[in-house]
Design a protein around this motif. Structure first.
Motif, PDB file in Angstrom:
ATOM      1  N   ASP A 191       0.847  -1.187   0.000  1.00 35.78           N
ATOM      2  CA  ASP A 191       0.000   0.000   0.000  1.00 35.78           C
ATOM      3  C   ASP A 191       0.887   1.243   0.000  1.00 35.78           C
ATOM      4  OD1 ASP A 191      -2.237   1.598   0.054  1.00 35.78           O
ATOM      5  OD2 ASP A 191      -2.374   1.575   2.244  1.00 35.78           O
ATOM      6  N   GLY A 192       1.568   1.466  -1.106  1.00 40.61           N
ATOM      7  CA  GLY A 192       2.467   2.603  -1.208  1.00 40.61           C
ATOM      8  C   GLY A 192       2.778   2.903  -2.652  1.00 40.61           C
ATOM      9  N   ARG A 193       3.832   3.703  -2.889  1.00 41.35           N
ATOM     10  CA  ARG A 193       4.156   4.170  -4.232  1.00 41.35           C
ATOM     11  C   ARG A 193       5.661   4.140  -4.464  1.00 41.35           C
ATOM     12  NH1 ARG A 193       3.049   9.713  -4.886  1.00 41.35           N
ATOM     13  NH2 ARG A 193       3.539   9.986  -2.668  1.00 41.35           N
ATOM     14  N   LEU A 194       6.047   4.130  -5.731  1.00 37.51           N
ATOM     15  CA  LEU A 194       7.434   4.291  -6.138  1.00 37.51           C
ATOM     16  C   LEU A 194       7.533   5.645  -6.837  1.00 37.51           C
ATOM     17  CD1 LEU A 194      10.325   3.167  -6.508  1.00 37.51           C
ATOM     18  CD2 LEU A 194       9.542   2.160  -8.662  1.00 37.51           C
ATOM     19  N   VAL A 195       8.364   6.538  -6.307  1.00 37.51           N
ATOM     20  CA  VAL A 195       8.408   7.908  -6.822  1.00 37.51           C
ATOM     21  C   VAL A 195       9.850   8.369  -6.980  1.00 37.51           C
ATOM     22  CG1 VAL A 195       6.191   8.489  -5.771  1.00 37.51           C
ATOM     23  CG2 VAL A 195       8.314   8.920  -4.507  1.00 37.51           C
ATOM     24  N   PRO A 196      10.104   9.244  -7.960  1.00 40.93           N
ATOM     25  CA  PRO A 196      11.424   9.887  -8.027  1.00 40.93           C
ATOM     26  C   PRO A 196      11.474  11.080  -7.093  1.00 40.93           C
ATOM     27  CG  PRO A 196      10.109  10.562  -9.908  1.00 40.93           C
ATOM     28  CD  PRO A 196       9.259   9.602  -9.113  1.00 40.93           C
ATOM     29  N   SER A 197      12.651  11.369  -6.553  1.00 40.70           N
ATOM     30  CA  SER A 197      12.814  12.521  -5.674  1.00 40.70           C
ATOM     31  C   SER A 197      14.182  13.126  -5.910  1.00 40.70           C
ATOM     32  CB  SER A 197      12.672  12.117  -4.207  1.00 40.70           C
ATOM     33  OG  SER A 197      12.938  13.225  -3.359  1.00 40.70           O
ATOM     34  N   HIS A 198      14.234  14.467  -5.959  1.00 42.01           N
ATOM     35  CA  HIS A 198      15.512  15.152  -6.161  1.00 42.01           C
ATOM     36  C   HIS A 198      15.822  16.124  -5.043  1.00 42.01           C
ATOM     37  CE1 HIS A 198      12.366  17.520  -8.304  1.00 42.01           C
ATOM     38  NE2 HIS A 198      12.958  18.534  -7.670  1.00 42.01           N
ATOM     39  N   ASP A 238       5.253  13.982 -11.544  1.00 43.80           N
ATOM     40  CA  ASP A 238       3.828  14.326 -11.433  1.00 43.80           C
ATOM     41  C   ASP A 238       3.374  15.175 -12.616  1.00 43.80           C
ATOM     42  OD1 ASP A 238       3.763  12.967  -9.031  1.00 43.80           O
ATOM     43  OD2 ASP A 238       4.162  14.757  -7.851  1.00 43.80           O
ATOM     44  N   GLY A 239       3.799  14.790 -13.811  1.00 41.05           N
ATOM     45  CA  GLY A 239       3.359  15.445 -15.024  1.00 41.05           C
ATOM     46  C   GLY A 239       4.147  16.658 -15.438  1.00 41.05           C
ATOM     47  N   GLU A 240       5.053  17.152 -14.619  1.00 39.77           N
ATOM     48  CA  GLU A 240       5.852  18.331 -14.951  1.00 39.77           C
ATOM     49  C   GLU A 240       7.187  17.896 -15.541  1.00 39.77           C
ATOM     50  OE1 GLU A 240       6.239  21.438 -12.125  1.00 39.77           O
ATOM     51  OE2 GLU A 240       4.299  21.019 -11.198  1.00 39.77           O
ATOM     52  N   LEU A 254       6.440   5.796 -14.565  1.00 37.92           N
ATOM     53  CA  LEU A 254       5.604   5.430 -13.430  1.00 37.92           C
ATOM     54  C   LEU A 254       4.249   6.100 -13.584  1.00 37.92           C
ATOM     55  CD1 LEU A 254       8.336   5.990 -10.710  1.00 37.92           C
ATOM     56  CD2 LEU A 254       7.497   3.771 -11.518  1.00 37.92           C
ATOM     57  N   THR A 255       3.189   5.302 -13.572  1.00 37.81           N
ATOM     58  CA  THR A 255       1.840   5.819 -13.729  1.00 37.81           C
ATOM     59  C   THR A 255       1.013   5.493 -12.490  1.00 37.81           C
ATOM     60  OG1 THR A 255       1.180   3.793 -14.890  1.00 37.81           O
ATOM     61  CG2 THR A 255       1.927   5.637 -16.242  1.00 37.81           C
ATOM     62  N   ASP A 256      -0.251   5.928 -12.505  1.00 38.16           N
ATOM     63  CA  ASP A 256      -1.149   5.717 -11.368  1.00 38.16           C
ATOM     64  C   ASP A 256      -0.524   6.241 -10.083  1.00 38.16           C
ATOM     65  OD1 ASP A 256      -3.405   4.922  -9.976  1.00 38.16           O
ATOM     66  OD2 ASP A 256      -2.757   2.839  -9.746  1.00 38.16           O
ATOM     67  N   GLY A 257       0.146   7.398 -10.200  1.00 34.11           N
ATOM     68  CA  GLY A 257       0.749   8.005  -9.028  1.00 34.11           C
ATOM     69  C   GLY A 257       1.906   7.239  -8.445  1.00 34.11           C
ATOM     70  N   ASP A 403      -0.436  12.179 -12.893  1.00 32.96           N
ATOM     71  CA  ASP A 403      -0.148  10.986 -12.096  1.00 32.96           C
ATOM     72  C   ASP A 403       1.055  10.231 -12.639  1.00 32.96           C
ATOM     73  OD1 ASP A 403      -1.213  10.057 -14.465  1.00 32.96           O
ATOM     74  OD2 ASP A 403      -2.440   8.494 -13.528  1.00 32.96           O
ATOM     75  N   THR A 404       1.846  10.894 -13.511  1.00 35.05           N
ATOM     76  CA  THR A 404       2.926  10.223 -14.231  1.00 35.05           C
ATOM     77  C   THR A 404       4.273  10.855 -13.917  1.00 35.05           C
ATOM     78  OG1 THR A 404       1.413   9.756 -16.059  1.00 35.05           O
ATOM     79  CG2 THR A 404       3.762   9.514 -16.503  1.00 35.05           C
ATOM     80  N   SER A 405       5.281  10.011 -13.721  1.00 36.07           N
ATOM     81  CA  SER A 405       6.663  10.454 -13.563  1.00 36.07           C
ATOM     82  C   SER A 405       7.553   9.594 -14.459  1.00 36.07           C
ATOM     83  CB  SER A 405       7.120  10.350 -12.106  1.00 36.07           C
ATOM     84  OG  SER A 405       6.358  11.197 -11.267  1.00 36.07           O
ATOM     85  N   VAL A 406       8.659  10.155 -14.909  1.00 34.72           N
ATOM     86  CA  VAL A 406       9.578   9.437 -15.796  1.00 34.72           C
ATOM     87  C   VAL A 406      11.014   9.770 -15.408  1.00 34.72           C
ATOM     88  CG1 VAL A 406      10.300   8.998 -18.171  1.00 34.72           C
ATOM     89  CG2 VAL A 406       7.920   9.628 -17.697  1.00 34.72           C
TER      90      VAL A 406
END
Length: 533
Positions: A191-198, A238-240, A254-257, A403-406
């Motif tokens: 119950d979590g997410r995989l996200v990029p962070s800088h 997140d789309g930016e 990465l989609t669906d947040g 909801d998308t990151s790349v």
């Protein structure tokens, strides 16, 4: 949140054999990863696995394989000049033609040394045939690094550029050892997410442990290449769009947040329009005129083809800067800079580069003909329309929604469940005759970080420690591809590696052993596993 870290199972495997009798089985253990031992080294090596549950649906498996081989030694590796008879003292090439290698070997014999000439071969990749890559000149076989260093001083004093190498890291046959760490994210249970962070800004670096702590992440690995203290290549959060693509390199979308992942190859088309005049935007959040890894647009020199770890140039560019870059854009006397509000209206046209970036707007820096375009079309009060398009390698538009990151890294390692490396398209093959980069980065063993997606949609984040003789030797690009396929990935790609390779758990505790003597390297960004917010 209370940390949940329970040891699930420890097993010892021999290549070709099943797990020993009595080893734990079930969804949380044997099904986490395929039981097939890793394809590192020859058959019959001892392999141990320890799997822990970091959180429901998030597991960490540490794999230790092999042991030091008595056949592996330290040696002196002599650099080669570009031509027969060239200056050996300033030579920089790790490999050369057979004729150049024989010439240098003959000169070494005149100095009383006993060199050997070794042919270096490479494997078949998807777009590069295998075969001879070049020839190397080496001296001695030493038990310790200290003995090799003593010989190195003697060789350098004789007028030859050289370094020491450990043969287990050459990419040929060895028994290891290796240490591999695998984070498996099962989104059916996690119950979590995989996200990029800088971190706070793009223009700055932080260690993985710092990023994990700041985001209160459950785990994380290093992500993209970074140059000038900012990630390089396509980067969207997140789309930016925060970074333009290195044309055609591999990327993780990465989609669906951050709850679904896919791996492809991407390019970007960016432009700005003013009253009928349209101009290509060359980059986003990077120094104008400096194209790291090449693969840009608009006449970059010497090539627009990706060239990993090479820098191309372009004297006429437009580069966009967004608030994520930091409070101010980079300064420079050459060129001009247009400051835009949130609706694209030009607030001011500065006569030099380096201004405050509006929190709700952006800036456009121009050099050369890019600067002239801004002078002609970005008058204060005028409105500029910026268009962004992300495409796959076939030219089809790729949606980058909120909801998308790349992140874009590369090369591709696995396609359709089989090893598949696009070495030429990804820029691992440098233009010209010097094969030093290909040898050192592709063929030799290095620390590696990888990401893959298996047939069940689970994400695999993997690190292989390297450049640590007798502890973990690392992997070649071909071995990295073999490992990801063996771990069950249907698609996989390489992440930044070498001294950047790092994996950490909540609180910043390192899982792996970074290869830099100073420890963790500060990073441009990372992939973080975070609880659902």
């Amino acid at each position: 949140m209370r940390r949940h870290l329970a040891i699930v199972t420890t097993a010892t495997l021999l290549l070709g054999l099943a797990a020993p009798a009595g080893a734990a089985t079930g969804q949380d253990t044997a099904d986490v990863l395929p039981a097939t031992p890793l394809p590192l080294g020859p058959a019959g090596l001892t392999e141990t696995r320890e799997t822990t549950e970091v959180a429901p649906g998030l597991t960490l498996t540490t794999i230790r394989r092999g042991a030091p081989s008595p056949d592996d030694v330290w040696t002196v590796h002599v650099n080669l000049p570009d031509t027969v008879g060239g200056d050996a003292a300033t030579a920089t090439a790790a490999l050369g033609t057979r004729e150049i290698a024989l010439d240098v070997a003959a000169r070494l014999r005149q100095e009383g040394e006993t060199p050997r000439v070794e042919e270096v071969t490479g494997p078949d990749f998807a777009d590069v045939p295998g075969g001879t890559v070049g020839h190397a000149v080496r001296i001695g076989r030493y038990t310790t690094e200290e003995d090799a260093a003593s010989a190195l001083r003697r060789v350098r004093a004789a007028g030859f550029a050289a370094t020491t190498r450990y043969t287990a890291q050459d990419g040929g046959t060895t028994s290891g050892p290796w240490r591999v760490h695998v984070l498996t994210i099962d989104f059916d249970r996690f119950d979590g997410r995989l996200v990029p962070s800088h971190g706070p800004t793009l223009a700055g670096t932080e260690t993985l442990s710092e990023l994990v702590v700041e985001q209160d992440a459950l785990a994380g690995v290093n992500a993209q290449w970074f140059y000038d203290d900012a990630p390089a290549g396509l980067y969207a959060v997140d789309g930016e769009l925060l970074g333009a693509a290195t044309d055609g390199r591999a990327g993780l979308r990465l989609t669906d947040g951050g709850r679904a992942a896919e791996i492809g190859a991407y390019r970007t088309e960016l432009s700005v329009r003013s009253r009928g005049a349209t101009r290509e935007i060359d980059g986003v959040n990077r120094l104008p005129g400096v194209i790291r890894n090449c693969g840009g647009v608009g006449g970059d020199l010497p090539t627009q083809r990706p060239q990993h770890d090479r820098t191309c140039t372009d004297p006429g560019e437009l580069v966009r800067f967004t608030p994520d870059y930091g409070p101010d854009s980079p300064a420079g006397d050459d060129g001009v800079e247009a400051v835009l509000d949130g609706k694209g209206r030009v607030v001011t046209l500065a006569p030099a580069r380096g201004t405050a970036i509006p929190e709700e707007g952006s800036t456009l820096q121009g050099i050369g003909d890019g600067a002239q375009w801004l002078r002609d079309n970005a008058r204060p009060g005028s409105r500029l329309k910026i268009t962004e398009r992300v495409e796959d390698r076939s030219g089809r538009r790729v949606r980058i929604g909120p909801d998308t990151s790349v992140i874009q890294v590369g090369p591709t390692l696995v396609r359709g469940g089989e090893p598949w490396v696009d070495a030429y398209a990804d820029g691992l093959v440098h233009e010209g005759t010097d094969a030093t980069f290909y040898y050192n980065w592709v063929l030799r063993r290095n620390p590696r970080s990888m990401v893959g997606v298996d047939g069940e949609g689970r994400v695999l984040l993997v690190t292989i420690d390297g450049r640590q003789a007798g502890f973990s030797e690392g992997a070649s690009i071909a071995e990295a591809a073999d490992v990801m396929a063996a771990l069950g990935a249907r698609r996989a790609m390489n992440l930044d590696g070498g001294g950047s390779t790092a994996m950490a758990l909540r609180g910043g505790a390192l899982v792996n052993s970074p290869s830099d003597a100073a420890g963790q390297r500060s990073l441009g960004n990372a992939l973080l596993v975070v609880p659902r917010s």
